[in-house]
Scaffold this motif. Structure first.
Motif, PDB file in Angstrom:
ATOM      1  N   LEU A  59      13.011   7.788  -5.192  1.00  0.00           N
ATOM      2  CA  LEU A  59      11.817   7.672  -4.366  1.00  0.00           C
ATOM      3  C   LEU A  59      11.439   9.036  -3.806  1.00  0.00           C
ATOM      4  CD1 LEU A  59       9.851   5.557  -3.210  1.00  0.00           C
ATOM      5  CD2 LEU A  59      11.482   5.165  -1.357  1.00  0.00           C
ATOM      6  N   ALA A  60      10.196   9.465  -4.087  1.00  0.00           N
ATOM      7  CA  ALA A  60       9.735  10.783  -3.629  1.00  0.00           C
ATOM      8  C   ALA A  60       8.863  10.706  -2.381  1.00  0.00           C
ATOM      9  CB  ALA A  60       8.955  11.480  -4.744  1.00  0.00           C
ATOM     10  N   SER A  61       8.212   9.555  -2.160  1.00  0.00           N
ATOM     11  CA  SER A  61       7.369   9.393  -0.974  1.00  0.00           C
ATOM     12  C   SER A  61       6.998   7.926  -0.813  1.00  0.00           C
ATOM     13  CB  SER A  61       6.091  10.229  -1.102  1.00  0.00           C
ATOM     14  OG  SER A  61       5.251  10.053   0.027  1.00  0.00           O
ATOM     15  N   LEU A  62       6.748   7.513   0.420  1.00  0.00           N
ATOM     16  CA  LEU A  62       6.195   6.188   0.692  1.00  0.00           C
ATOM     17  C   LEU A  62       4.723   6.337   1.041  1.00  0.00           C
ATOM     18  CD1 LEU A  62       8.833   4.201   2.814  1.00  0.00           C
ATOM     19  CD2 LEU A  62       8.137   3.794   0.457  1.00  0.00           C
ATOM     20  N   LEU A  63       3.879   5.488   0.435  1.00  0.00           N
ATOM     21  CA  LEU A  63       2.443   5.571   0.672  1.00  0.00           C
ATOM     22  C   LEU A  63       1.940   4.473   1.589  1.00  0.00           C
ATOM     23  CD1 LEU A  63       3.009   6.854  -2.275  1.00  0.00           C
ATOM     24  CD2 LEU A  63       0.565   6.565  -2.604  1.00  0.00           C
ATOM     25  N   GLY A  64       2.563   3.302   1.517  1.00  0.00           N
ATOM     26  CA  GLY A  64       2.053   2.201   2.315  1.00  0.00           C
ATOM     27  C   GLY A  64       3.036   1.057   2.435  1.00  0.00           C
ATOM     28  N   ARG A  65       2.775   0.211   3.411  1.00  0.00           N
ATOM     29  CA  ARG A  65       3.564  -1.005   3.622  1.00  0.00           C
ATOM     30  C   ARG A  65       2.601  -2.167   3.864  1.00  0.00           C
ATOM     31  NH1 ARG A  65       9.021  -0.485   4.979  1.00  0.00           N
ATOM     32  NH2 ARG A  65       9.783   1.629   5.390  1.00  0.00           N
ATOM     33  N   THR A  66       2.935  -3.325   3.290  1.00  0.00           N
ATOM     34  CA  THR A  66       2.140  -4.528   3.500  1.00  0.00           C
ATOM     35  C   THR A  66       3.025  -5.597   4.125  1.00  0.00           C
ATOM     36  OG1 THR A  66       0.709  -4.068   1.606  1.00  0.00           O
ATOM     37  CG2 THR A  66       0.778  -6.334   2.382  1.00  0.00           C
ATOM     38  N   SER A  67       2.596  -6.123   5.258  1.00  0.00           N
ATOM     39  CA  SER A  67       3.344  -7.176   5.927  1.00  0.00           C
ATOM     40  C   SER A  67       3.262  -8.476   5.136  1.00  0.00           C
ATOM     41  CB  SER A  67       2.787  -7.409   7.336  1.00  0.00           C
ATOM     42  OG  SER A  67       2.917  -6.248   8.122  1.00  0.00           O
ATOM     43  N   ILE A  68       4.213  -9.354   5.367  1.00  0.00           N
ATOM     44  CA  ILE A  68       4.241 -10.662   4.703  1.00  0.00           C
ATOM     45  C   ILE A  68       4.196 -11.740   5.776  1.00  0.00           C
ATOM     46  CG2 ILE A  68       5.546 -12.191   3.172  1.00  0.00           C
ATOM     47  CD1 ILE A  68       6.834  -9.629   2.018  1.00  0.00           C
ATOM     48  N   GLY A  69       3.320 -12.710   5.587  1.00  0.00           N
ATOM     49  CA  GLY A  69       3.142 -13.760   6.581  1.00  0.00           C
ATOM     50  C   GLY A  69       3.722 -15.085   6.129  1.00  0.00           C
ATOM     51  N   LEU A  70       4.153 -15.882   7.098  1.00  0.00           N
ATOM     52  CA  LEU A  70       4.572 -17.260   6.837  1.00  0.00           C
ATOM     53  C   LEU A  70       3.333 -18.132   6.972  1.00  0.00           C
ATOM     54  CD1 LEU A  70       6.371 -19.694   6.454  1.00  0.00           C
ATOM     55  CD2 LEU A  70       7.171 -19.439   8.810  1.00  0.00           C
ATOM     56  N   ALA A  71       2.816 -18.594   5.839  1.00  0.00           N
ATOM     57  CA  ALA A  71       1.605 -19.408   5.822  1.00  0.00           C
ATOM     58  C   ALA A  71       1.975 -20.883   5.705  1.00  0.00           C
ATOM     59  CB  ALA A  71       0.714 -19.004   4.648  1.00  0.00           C
ATOM     60  N   VAL A  72       1.284 -21.722   6.475  1.00  0.00           N
ATOM     61  CA  VAL A  72       1.505 -23.174   6.418  1.00  0.00           C
ATOM     62  C   VAL A  72       0.159 -23.872   6.234  1.00  0.00           C
ATOM     63  CG1 VAL A  72       3.560 -23.019   7.874  1.00  0.00           C
ATOM     64  CG2 VAL A  72       1.336 -23.502   8.930  1.00  0.00           C
ATOM     65  N   ARG A  73       0.223 -25.098   5.744  1.00  0.00           N
ATOM     66  CA  ARG A  73      -1.028 -25.839   5.533  1.00  0.00           C
ATOM     67  C   ARG A  73      -1.720 -26.100   6.871  1.00  0.00           C
ATOM     68  NH1 ARG A  73       0.421 -31.525   5.759  1.00  0.00           N
ATOM     69  NH2 ARG A  73       2.686 -31.815   5.632  1.00  0.00           N
ATOM     70  N   LYS A  74      -3.026 -26.122   6.815  1.00  0.00           N
ATOM     71  CA  LYS A  74      -3.828 -26.132   8.039  1.00  0.00           C
ATOM     72  C   LYS A  74      -3.729 -27.433   8.828  1.00  0.00           C
ATOM     73  CE  LYS A  74      -8.151 -27.440   5.646  1.00  0.00           C
ATOM     74  NZ  LYS A  74      -7.612 -27.375   4.262  1.00  0.00           N
ATOM     75  N   ASP A  75      -3.300 -28.521   8.177  1.00  0.00           N
ATOM     76  CA  ASP A  75      -3.247 -29.799   8.889  1.00  0.00           C
ATOM     77  C   ASP A  75      -1.948 -30.007   9.659  1.00  0.00           C
ATOM     78  OD1 ASP A  75      -1.669 -30.111   6.615  1.00  0.00           O
ATOM     79  OD2 ASP A  75      -2.159 -32.250   6.406  1.00  0.00           O
ATOM     80  N   LEU A  76      -1.017 -29.067   9.579  1.00  0.00           N
ATOM     81  CA  LEU A  76       0.221 -29.206  10.339  1.00  0.00           C
ATOM     82  C   LEU A  76      -0.054 -29.005  11.829  1.00  0.00           C
ATOM     83  CD1 LEU A  76       3.023 -27.387   8.289  1.00  0.00           C
ATOM     84  CD2 LEU A  76       2.359 -29.782   8.283  1.00  0.00           C
TER      85      LEU A  76
END
Length: 325
Positions: A118-135
């Motif tokens: 690894l020569a450099s880090l350019l970015g990071r993307t978060s990860i979300g816990l998604a649930v169905r909307k009717d819960l």
């Protein structure tokens, strides 16, 4: 017995080779560089490459060509880079998905994670816990209370994917009864989650996801980063939940080269890319998509970080009983 003349000859040859490598590194770069994106044009990794290209060319002092080659979960493009001379002119823009997880999940992948640096880090993307909307839940505590005593279905883009590994780790830490439902494509997951056909999924908080949440297609009730996402501040870090302090994941994207690339070349790439990612245009472009630009890291820190990532995912794959398919 090897004669002194033979030993002297071998030492002279080795010294000569080292001098050539050193001279080559000092003059680097004196021609155009190529950056491999191991996926077809138009995808997220390709977008990052095009976004950073102008600033990287300025800081590196040479033109940069983007090459796209998809196949075998990114492995074909990586293998092509590893087959080229390790002189720094053939670089790679990769994520842990293809660099670390593909070799652990797919028997068709023949390289090992340790073959790249690894020569450099350019970015990071978060990860979300998604649930169905009717819960009837709006945060992780409420979700865990709702899920107790039930079988919870969770979607991923397949066996050995990051989201599968996260689901299995979540299952272990929470003690929930969870059923893995693999899909062939992320868009199918978003459709079924929005249609209330699957209970939960881990999704990258970038691109169309934020819009889907705001359109109430599904909810995001937690974030796997150590801090809330700027565009979804109401979703608290999952690691803040009792017993889940090590549930920290994100998708990083970085610049890599072959592990045999001279240190002096890796240092130049590190300095050039760390300078490029500070530009206003790059930061604005990444932020618009939902990703974050990390602070520049030294090569030594990157070596340590990458080694830890490889070790960590090996342990997670083992704990989840995932074997190469």
């Amino acid at each position: 017995m090897i004669s002194r003349r033979t030993i002297s000859s071998l030492l002279a040859g080795l010294l000569s080779s080292l001098m050539v490598l050193s001279a080559s590194a000092q003059g680097f770069p004196n021609k155009m560089v190529t950056v491999m994106v191991p996926y077809p044009a138009g995808g997220p990794s390709d977008a990052v490459a095009r976004l950073v290209q102008v600033e990287y060319e300025k800081s590196l002092g040479q033109k940069m060509m983007v090459e796209n080659l998809g196949g075998v979960s990114g492995a074909l493009g990586i293998q092509k880079v590893l087959s080229a001379p390790a002189d720094g002119y053939y670089q790679l823009l990769g994520t842990p998905m293809e660099l670390v997880m593909a070799p652990l999940a797919l028997s068709a992948v023949k390289f090992k994670p340790e073959e790249v640096r690894l020569a450099s880090l350019l970015g990071r993307t978060s990860i979300g816990l998604a649930v169905r909307k009717d819960l009837p839940v709006n945060n992780l505590t409420e979700f865990l209370a709702w899920a107790k005593g039930k079988q919870v279905s969770y979607a991923s883009i397949g066996q050995g994917s990051l989201y599968h590994i996260m689901g299995e780790r979540f299952k272990t830490l929470t003690g929930l009864d969870m059923l893995h439902v693999p899909y062939k494509a992320a868009v199918q997951i978003y459709t079924d989650l929005g249609g209330n056909n699957v209970d939960m999924a881990f999704v990258p908080v970038a691109g169309p996801i934020i819009g889907m949440v705001k359109d109430n297609r599904f909810k995001i009730i937690g974030i796997s980063s150590t801090a809330p996402h700027p565009q979804l501040p109401e979703a608290a870090p999952i690691s803040a939940q009792r017993g889940m302090s090590d549930f920290v994941f994100d998708i990083w994207i970085g610049l890599q080269v072959s592990k045999n690339t001279p240190d002096a070349v890796v240092q130049k790439l590190n300095q050039a890319m760390n300078e490029a990612i500070k530009s206003e245009g790059f930061v604005k472009g990444m932020t618009t998509t939902g990703s974050q630009v990390p602070a520049g890291m030294s090569v030594a820190d990157l070596d340590k970080f990458y080694t830890q990532e490889v070790s960590r995912y090996r342990a997670l794959f083992k704990a989840a009983n995932v074997e190469p398919q």
